[in-house]
Write an enzyme that holds these catalytic residues in place. Structure first.
Site, PDB file in Angstrom:
ATOM      1  N   HIS A 191      54.287  28.754  -8.111  1.00 33.88           N
ATOM      2  CA  HIS A 191      55.391  28.829  -9.072  1.00 33.88           C
ATOM      3  C   HIS A 191      55.461  30.177  -9.784  1.00 33.88           C
ATOM      4  CE1 HIS A 191      55.772  24.560  -8.176  1.00 33.88           C
ATOM      5  NE2 HIS A 191      57.044  24.861  -8.329  1.00 33.88           N
ATOM      6  N   ARG A 298      64.638  23.019 -12.225  1.00 27.35           N
ATOM      7  CA  ARG A 298      63.275  22.485 -12.384  1.00 27.35           C
ATOM      8  C   ARG A 298      63.048  22.171 -13.860  1.00 27.35           C
ATOM      9  NH1 ARG A 298      62.094  26.550  -8.215  1.00 27.35           N
ATOM     10  NH2 ARG A 298      60.848  25.593  -6.566  1.00 27.35           N
ATOM     11  N   ARG A 334      66.733  18.209 -11.310  1.00 25.29           N
ATOM     12  CA  ARG A 334      65.604  17.423 -10.817  1.00 25.29           C
ATOM     13  C   ARG A 334      64.849  16.854 -12.009  1.00 25.29           C
ATOM     14  NH1 ARG A 334      61.005  20.384  -7.455  1.00 25.29           N
ATOM     15  NH2 ARG A 334      60.408  21.266  -9.457  1.00 25.29           N
ATOM     16  N   GLU A 435      60.272  16.028   0.435  1.00 23.10           N
ATOM     17  CA  GLU A 435      59.164  16.992   0.470  1.00 23.10           C
ATOM     18  C   GLU A 435      57.868  16.339   0.953  1.00 23.10           C
ATOM     19  OE1 GLU A 435      58.825  18.770  -3.455  1.00 23.10           O
ATOM     20  OE2 GLU A 435      59.400  16.922  -4.443  1.00 23.10           O
ATOM     21  N   ASN A 458      58.761  23.822   0.204  1.00 24.91           N
ATOM     22  CA  ASN A 458      57.506  24.353  -0.374  1.00 24.91           C
ATOM     23  C   ASN A 458      56.408  23.308  -0.253  1.00 24.91           C
ATOM     24  OD1 ASN A 458      59.233  26.346  -1.116  1.00 24.91           O
ATOM     25  ND2 ASN A 458      59.284  25.807  -3.282  1.00 24.91           N
ATOM     26  N   ASP A 459      56.759  22.090  -0.620  1.00 25.74           N
ATOM     27  CA  ASP A 459      55.775  21.016  -0.498  1.00 25.74           C
ATOM     28  C   ASP A 459      55.775  20.409   0.898  1.00 25.74           C
ATOM     29  OD1 ASP A 459      54.376  20.879  -2.954  1.00 25.74           O
ATOM     30  OD2 ASP A 459      56.181  20.117  -3.919  1.00 25.74           O
ATOM     31  N   ARG A 469      49.599  25.172  -0.639  1.00 20.09           N
ATOM     32  CA  ARG A 469      50.534  26.298  -0.752  1.00 20.09           C
ATOM     33  C   ARG A 469      50.030  27.403  -1.666  1.00 20.09           C
ATOM     34  NH1 ARG A 469      55.414  23.213  -4.090  1.00 20.09           N
ATOM     35  NH2 ARG A 469      56.007  25.156  -5.072  1.00 20.09           N
ATOM     36  N   CYS A 506      66.147  23.105  -1.071  1.00 19.49           N
ATOM     37  CA  CYS A 506      65.899  23.877  -2.292  1.00 19.49           C
ATOM     38  C   CYS A 506      64.504  24.491  -2.278  1.00 19.49           C
ATOM     39  CB  CYS A 506      66.117  23.015  -3.530  1.00 19.49           C
ATOM     40  SG  CYS A 506      65.105  21.539  -3.536  1.00 19.49           S
TER      41      CYS A 506
HETATM   42  C1  PEP Z   1      59.658  22.237  -3.038  1.00 12.29           C
HETATM   43  O1  PEP Z   1      58.620  21.585  -3.044  1.00 12.29           O
HETATM   44  O2  PEP Z   1      60.127  22.770  -2.022  1.00 12.29           O
HETATM   45  C2  PEP Z   1      60.410  22.461  -4.285  1.00 12.29           C
HETATM   46  C3  PEP Z   1      61.596  23.014  -4.267  1.00 12.29           C
HETATM   47  O3  PEP Z   1      59.842  22.070  -5.447  1.00 12.29           O
HETATM   48  P1  PEP Z   1      58.637  22.830  -6.165  1.00 12.29           P
HETATM   49  O4  PEP Z   1      58.526  24.198  -5.583  1.00 12.29           O
HETATM   50  O5  PEP Z   1      58.977  22.864  -7.616  1.00 12.29           O
HETATM   51  O6  PEP Z   1      57.461  21.973  -5.850  1.00 12.29           O
HETATM   52 MG    MG Z   2      58.008  20.335  -4.654  1.00 10.15          MG
END
Ligand code: PEP
Ligand code: MG
Length: 574
Positions: A191, A298, A334, A435, A458-459, A469, A506
């Site tokens: 993040h 977020r 979200r 995710e 991302n997840d 990650r 996203c």
């Molecule tokens: C993701 O997991 O792709 C996402 C957009 O949420 P975050 O990065 O906040 O986990």
């Molecule tokens: Mg996520």
């Protein structure tokens, strides 16, 4: 001596400036017996005075950048520093025990902290305990002759060097002076990296040990596009980095011309380009970059920026500001996604072995622990819905029953507000993030009940590959173009379309220039990314032909067995 290292390119931009080492120093010391206690008392006085001077300076800077109110915490610290009772007790301890100033300081401050912390129903005294802890640390640092970093005092162009930066550390960086940051650990989808892209601060993460190689004040050159970092660069190297910076700035100026243009491919097909945000303040950048929607707000940052759970009214104001700021364009909010690398200081959750696999996000919201917090958020969202085009999205859904539980709470709160006579929009779409691989596999069933699905790569990638990650050691497994990931994504898009729903993305992959052609080919409807990636993506899409991208995606899904093969195939189509 010039030294070059390579990390993970996490946020575009090039910078050359002095290094600001943001590393907590070692504050350990030995307790010793001393003969000359007067000398120890004198050392204490010097350290107290130095701490006082330093705190006054920090306070002054904080007033300038954050305002009088935010600076008041330093008044409390200054008061602790000049408390005669505490100072005389420390000196007394030094004399009575014939010990060094460090030991006297620690014994007395620890005693006060224990007493104040023990007053559990007195939040004022609990805060004083925290003040004493902070002040004691500062005085101890002066006694030991080590430097305590304080990024709030940065007032010249700098590059912050840290082992890691939490999202809240990142939020405190002053963009005016901090031109880049470089860390030992972390990856592109940490993040802190995501925030760097929003703030348009260059960043290189995962260098392993930059904090050991660099000294505070060394010159450093950082290229966030390539991941290159040079410590004490030569004159030629500085020029080369500045040149790269100029090329990037020129490119950005060209993309900027597309701000008000339609997002269409060469054959005229439209795709929606949306922005990811963390706070209402980001909306300015979203509009400056010509976003057609907010695809991910977020909201956990609202919780993280506060000292306590934000109230329904505070949340309502934030959501209203975003909806109004977007002027009727869609806004996907979200619900809070606490957990993983995002913690709340005031919300104690049990320590977990694997926080990314633990009690987080929607799992908290629909539990007994999180129920009240979740209902407050839903009510605030429902009330704000009249100010724009609101869409609500639940994070970290694994089971259909989790979605149903959350949706039931949404329906209940909507009915409650209706009964209270509060106006609520009646066209709020309610969707989920995909995710977790289980949900991606079962997307056809989810698609029957949700209004939309947004893929959180991302997840999704970390869970599919079982590769953290945040961990640069396993970053080679973090492969957006691996056919296994592409098949999961394709499954979600097809499942959504079969039920007449829209599919978005996203996760950071949506703004990844090498992934966009594939996603266009798979028919993704909405691409949500850091606002700063939108214009270049619009520029790229203008050059793509949909039929050709469909063929490319089909072949990648059916013929390729590795990520490298997919990227090799891409060359045939671009
Ligand atoms: C993701 O997991 O792709 C996402 C957009 O949420 P975050 O990065 O906040 O986990
Ligand atoms: Mg996520």
């Amino acid at each position: 001596m010039t030294e070059m290292l390579k990390g993970i390119a996490a946020s575009d931009g090039v910078a050359v400036a002095k290094a600001y080492l943001l590393v907590q120093p070692d504050l350990s010391f030995e307790t010793i017996t001393v003969q000359d206690t007067n000398a120890e008392e004198a050392r204490l006085d010097v350290a107290l005075q130095a701490s006082q001077d330093e705190l006054s300076l920090i306070r002054e800077k904080a007033v300038e950048s954050l305002g009088e109110e935010a600076a008041s915490v330093f008044d409390a610290h200054l008061m602790v520093l000049s408390d005669p009772e505490m100072i005389s007790q420390i000196k007394e301890t030094i004399r009575a025990k014939q010990t060094n100033a460090e030991t006297g300081l620690k014994e007395v401050t620890d005693m006060f902290i224990t007493i104040f912390e023990g007053m559990e129903d007195n939040p004022y005294m609990q805060e004083r305990a925290a003040d004493i802890r902070d002040v004691a640390k500062r005085v101890l640092a002066h006694l030991l002759g080590v430097r305590l970093p304080n990024p709030a005092t940065i007032d010249e162009e700098s590059i912050v060097i840290a082992h890691d930066l939490t999202p809240s550390d990142t939020a405190q960086l002053n963009k005016k002076f901090v031109k880049a940051f470089v860390t030992n650990i972390g990856g592109r989808t940490s993040h802190s990296a995501i925030m760097a892209r929003t703030l348009e601060i260059a960043a290189v993460l995962g260098t392993n040990d930059i904090t050991k190689r660099i000294n505070h004040g060394d010159m450093i050159a950082v290229n966030g596009i390539t991941g290159e970092v040079i410590i004490n660069p030569s004159q030629e190297e500085i020029l080369a980095f500045k040149e790269a910076g100029a090329v990037y700035a020129k490119q950005k100026a060209e993309w900027a011309l597309l701000k008000d243009a339609q997002t269409v491919t060469a054959d005229g097909k439209h795709f929606e380009l949306a922005a990811n945000i963390g706070t209402p303040k980001d909306i300015e950048g979203v509009n400056d970059n010509g976003a057609e929607a907010v695809g991910l707000y977020r909201t956990e940052f609202l919780y993280m920026d506060s000292q306590d759970f934000p109230t329904e009214d505070e949340q309502y104001e934030a959501y209203k500001a975003v909806l109004e700021g977007m002027n009727g364009k869609p806004v996907v909010v979200r619900t809070m996604d606490i957990g993983g690398d995002k913690e709340l200081p005031y919300f104690e959750l049990p320590k977990e072995m694997n926080p990314f696999l633990g009690f987080r996000a929607l799992r908290i919201s629909i539990s007994e622990t999180g129920n009240a917090m979740f209902r407050t958020q839903i009510r605030a969202l429902l009330r704000a819905s009249v100010h724009g085009q609101l869409r609500i999205m639940f994070p970290m859904v694994a089971l259909l029953t989790e979605f149903r539980a959350a949706k039931a709470i949404f329906d209940e709160e909507k009915a409650n507000l209706f009964a209270e006579g509060v106006e609520v929009a009646d066209d709020i779409q309610v969707g989920i993030m995909i995710e977790i691989p289980a949900a991606a596999m079962l997307a056809d069933q989810f698609a029957k009940e949700v209004d939309f699905m947004s893929i959180g790569t991302n997840d999704l990638i970390q869970y599919s590959m079982a590769a953290d990650r945040m961990n640069e050691q396993v970053s080679y497994l973090y492969q957006p173009y691996n056919p296994s990931i592409l098949r999961l994504i394709n499954n979600v898009i097809k499942a959504a379309h079969a039920e007449g729903k829209w599919a978005g993305m996203c996760g950071e992959m949506a703004g990844d220039q090498q992934a966009v052609p594939l996603l266009v080919g798979m028919g993704l409807d909405e691409f949500s990314m850091s606002a700063t990636s939108i214009l270049r993506t619009r520029s790229l899409m203008k050059s793509l032909d949909t039929a050709k991208m469909q063929e490319y995606a089909h072949r990648a899904l059916t013929e390729c067995s590795t990520a490298e093969e997919v990227l090799e195939l891409e060359k045939e189509y671009l």
